[in-house]
Design an enzyme around this catalytic site. Structure first.
Site, PDB file in Angstrom:
ATOM      1  N   CYS A  68      -5.560   4.261   2.399  1.00 48.70           N
ATOM      2  CA  CYS A  68      -5.137   4.719   3.961  1.00 48.70           C
ATOM      3  C   CYS A  68      -5.737   6.576   3.347  1.00 48.70           C
ATOM      4  O   CYS A  68      -5.926   7.184   4.246  1.00 48.70           O
ATOM      5  CB  CYS A  68      -3.766   4.843   4.620  1.00 48.70           C
ATOM      6  SG  CYS A  68      -3.710   2.969   4.300  1.00 48.70           S
ATOM      7  N   HIS A  72      -1.858  11.084   8.557  1.00 50.89           N
ATOM      8  CA  HIS A  72      -2.124   9.645   8.444  1.00 50.89           C
ATOM      9  C   HIS A  72      -0.820   9.248   9.065  1.00 50.89           C
ATOM     10  O   HIS A  72       0.348   9.580   9.417  1.00 50.89           O
ATOM     11  CB  HIS A  72      -1.774   9.027   7.493  1.00 50.89           C
ATOM     12  CG  HIS A  72      -1.906   7.735   6.788  1.00 50.89           C
ATOM     13  ND1 HIS A  72      -2.397   6.937   7.560  1.00 50.89           N
ATOM     14  CD2 HIS A  72      -1.164   6.456   5.437  1.00 50.89           C
ATOM     15  CE1 HIS A  72      -2.758   5.560   7.630  1.00 50.89           C
ATOM     16  NE2 HIS A  72      -1.409   5.877   6.709  1.00 50.89           N
ATOM     17  N   ASN A 109      -1.001   1.951  12.282  1.00 50.93           N
ATOM     18  CA  ASN A 109      -1.583   1.845  10.779  1.00 50.93           C
ATOM     19  C   ASN A 109      -2.995   1.587  11.023  1.00 50.93           C
ATOM     20  O   ASN A 109      -3.076   0.671  11.012  1.00 50.93           O
ATOM     21  CB  ASN A 109      -0.897   1.534  10.447  1.00 50.93           C
ATOM     22  CG  ASN A 109      -1.265   2.308   8.563  1.00 50.93           C
ATOM     23  OD1 ASN A 109      -2.772   3.027   8.793  1.00 50.93           O
ATOM     24  ND2 ASN A 109      -0.574   2.747   7.603  1.00 50.93           N
TER      25      ASN A 109
HETATM   26  N1  COA Z   1      10.365  -8.032  12.462  1.00 51.85           N
HETATM   27  C1  COA Z   1      11.991  -8.640  11.995  1.00 51.85           C
HETATM   28  N2  COA Z   1      12.505  -7.920  11.453  1.00 51.85           N
HETATM   29  C2  COA Z   1      11.999  -7.457   9.499  1.00 51.85           C
HETATM   30  C3  COA Z   1      10.331  -7.030   9.692  1.00 51.85           C
HETATM   31  C4  COA Z   1       9.708  -7.640  11.431  1.00 51.85           C
HETATM   32  N3  COA Z   1       7.763  -7.547  11.847  1.00 51.85           N
HETATM   33  N4  COA Z   1       9.525  -7.420   8.577  1.00 51.85           N
HETATM   34  C5  COA Z   1      10.519  -6.995   7.625  1.00 51.85           C
HETATM   35  N5  COA Z   1      11.497  -8.091   8.406  1.00 51.85           N
HETATM   36  C6  COA Z   1      13.381  -7.900   7.328  1.00 51.85           C
HETATM   37  C7  COA Z   1      12.902  -8.342   6.773  1.00 51.85           C
HETATM   38  O1  COA Z   1      13.017  -9.518   6.143  1.00 51.85           O
HETATM   39  C8  COA Z   1      14.694  -7.380   6.157  1.00 51.85           C
HETATM   40  O2  COA Z   1      15.500  -8.631   6.175  1.00 51.85           O
HETATM   41  P1  COA Z   1      16.328  -8.889   4.519  1.00 51.85           P
HETATM   42  O3  COA Z   1      17.404  -7.674   5.228  1.00 51.85           O
HETATM   43  O4  COA Z   1      17.104 -10.170   5.366  1.00 51.85           O
HETATM   44  O5  COA Z   1      15.278  -8.671   3.956  1.00 51.85           O
HETATM   45  C9  COA Z   1      14.771  -6.304   6.486  1.00 51.85           C
HETATM   46  O6  COA Z   1      13.912  -6.406   7.871  1.00 51.85           O
HETATM   47  C10 COA Z   1      14.379  -5.486   6.032  1.00 51.85           C
HETATM   48  O7  COA Z   1      13.451  -4.971   5.627  1.00 51.85           O
HETATM   49  P2  COA Z   1      12.607  -3.312   5.294  1.00 51.85           P
HETATM   50  O8  COA Z   1      11.857  -3.685   4.094  1.00 51.85           O
HETATM   51  O9  COA Z   1      14.065  -2.937   3.799  1.00 51.85           O
HETATM   52  O10 COA Z   1      13.095  -2.784   6.023  1.00 51.85           O
HETATM   53  P3  COA Z   1      12.406  -0.774   6.138  1.00 51.85           P
HETATM   54  O11 COA Z   1      13.629  -0.363   7.043  1.00 51.85           O
HETATM   55  O12 COA Z   1      12.216  -0.334   4.830  1.00 51.85           O
HETATM   56  O13 COA Z   1      11.100  -1.244   6.875  1.00 51.85           O
HETATM   57  C11 COA Z   1       8.895  -0.456   6.711  1.00 51.85           C
HETATM   58  C12 COA Z   1       9.811  -2.095   7.147  1.00 51.85           C
HETATM   59  C13 COA Z   1       7.465  -1.853   6.151  1.00 51.85           C
HETATM   60  C14 COA Z   1       9.016  -0.541   8.559  1.00 51.85           C
HETATM   61  C15 COA Z   1       9.177   0.265   7.085  1.00 51.85           C
HETATM   62  O14 COA Z   1       9.671   0.157   4.660  1.00 51.85           O
HETATM   63  C16 COA Z   1       7.883   1.654   5.954  1.00 51.85           C
HETATM   64  O15 COA Z   1       7.239   1.345   7.304  1.00 51.85           O
HETATM   65  N6  COA Z   1       7.150   1.766   4.911  1.00 51.85           N
HETATM   66  C17 COA Z   1       6.278   2.408   5.112  1.00 51.85           C
HETATM   67  C18 COA Z   1       5.216   1.633   4.622  1.00 51.85           C
HETATM   68  C19 COA Z   1       4.105   1.884   4.965  1.00 51.85           C
HETATM   69  O16 COA Z   1       4.040   3.123   4.711  1.00 51.85           O
HETATM   70  N7  COA Z   1       2.423   1.193   4.716  1.00 51.85           N
HETATM   71  C20 COA Z   1       1.311   2.096   4.678  1.00 51.85           C
HETATM   72  C21 COA Z   1       1.294   2.433   3.905  1.00 51.85           C
HETATM   73  S1  COA Z   1      -0.349   3.307   3.880  1.00 51.85           S
END
Ligand code: COA
Length: 318
Positions: free
Chosen positions: A114, A245, A275
């Protein structure tokens, strides 16, 4: 002195749209969870005929038309893509053949994910500043839907497909004021895409530690803004637009706050496109240029981050 400037922008989005409600039927997720955690409502998904090179061609032709430049006047093609149609030849070479402009250098950047568009943009700027090359077509084109695991709810809800293009041209006045690139391989395990084995030629799917990546993005990008402004002896109040981004609305929000910019001064496509990896920055720029929000003379802060970790910025007088 020779500088580079943005002569034209273009983009392409696949016709098919996949909403959060469609995803509820595929994985254990809800529209509320996706909206609240990411800000994404829907994403575009490529049909079989919508390949990386096909989308790159559409975006590239639109950018050339806006710039008023014929393909024959392009001196170099750089494509950033984590999802090329072939390992080789490069997407840039496939594109060059479609444009019928054999001879000019054409190459891909594949591993910067990205952050790839900022890397491609910076390289193009260096070539033009060196005075040897006049016009460069820089493209990000991605079919992320082909490398996500559609059973993994933590990643498949995030990504979308599309392509964005910029024509950079030589100018006497600086358009691109500076570019800044960084990488830190110690974070290699936070976001990666393994190659498939030779026996099973399909690529594996994206692996991501989302919450770690989130914190890394917010910290690195904050420092990157300071570095970019300092290099140009500018203040936050000099910035007209943030062109980020598009990974997560909470990250974009935090970045806007760091620059003291209201959200209506940030190009946001994440809600409708998800994304799109290295296509997201030129896609967002093109949309804001074409609907008249971004005007000539305004100062843009562009930034990207992705697997590597790799991250980069550009300060641009549009
Ligand atoms: N629907 C429902 N629940 C989901 C889910 C979905 N699509 N995806 C993950 N979960 C759950 C997880 O299993 C976890 O459950 P648990 O607490 O029972 O283990 C819970 O949600 C929290 O997960 P977590 O990963 O801590 O959530 P978060 O608040 O960090 O959000 C992202 C997840 C991916 C949205 C966030 O971390 C993010 O955007 N990170 C950056 C990603 C990024 O920038 N990627 C590209 C880079 S170029």
């Amino acid at each position: 002195m020779t500088y580079s400037t943005i002569l034209g922008t273009g983009s392409y989005l696949p016709e098919k749209i996949l909403t959060n409600f469609d995803l509820e039927k595929i994985v254990d997720t809800t529209n509320e969870w996706i909206l609240e955690r990411t800000g994404i409502q829907q994403r575009h998904v490529a049909a079989e005929h919508e390949t990386t090179v096909m989308m790159a061609e559409h975006a590239g032709r639109a950018a050339l038309n806006q710039a008023g430049i014929k393909p024959a006047n392009i001196d170099m093609i750089i494509v950033s893509s984590t999802t090329p149609d072939l390992v080789f030849p490069s997407t840039a070479c496939l594109l060059q053949e479609r444009f019928g402009i054999a001879g000019c250098p054409a190459f891909d950047l594949n591993g910067s994910a990205c952050a790839g568009f900022m890397y491609a943009f910076s390289i193009a700027d260096q070539y033009i500043r060196a005075g040897k090359i006049k016009n460069i077509l820089v493209i990000g084109s991605e079919v992320m839907s082909r490398i996500v695991d559609w059973k993994d709810r933590s990643t498949c809800v995030l990504f979308g497909d599309g392509a964005g293009a910029i024509v950079l041209g030589a100018s006497k006045e600086p358009g691109i004021l500076s570019t800044h690139l960084h990488a830190d391989g110690t974070h290699k395990d936070v976001l990666y895409l393994p190659l498939g084995s030779r026996k099973t030629p399909n690529l594996e799917s994206i692996k991501m530690v989302g919450n770690q990546l989130f914190k890394l993005a917010v910290n690195t990008l904050g420092n990157l803004f300071d570095e970019t402004l300092a290099a140009n002896h500018m203040k936050k109040s000099d910035i007209d637009w943030l062109v980020p981004h598009q990974a997560n609305m909470r990250i974009i929000d935090a970045m806007a706050k760091k620059l003291n910019l209201p959200l209506d001064r940030v190009t946001i496509t994440l809600d409708k496109q998800g994304n799109t990896s290295s296509a997201s920055i030129p896609l967002a720029l093109d949309q804001a240029v074409r609907d008249g929000r971004i005007q000539r003379g305004q100062i843009l802060m562009m930034e990207g981050f992705g697997g590597g970790l790799a991250w980069g910025s550009a300060l641009v007088r549009y």
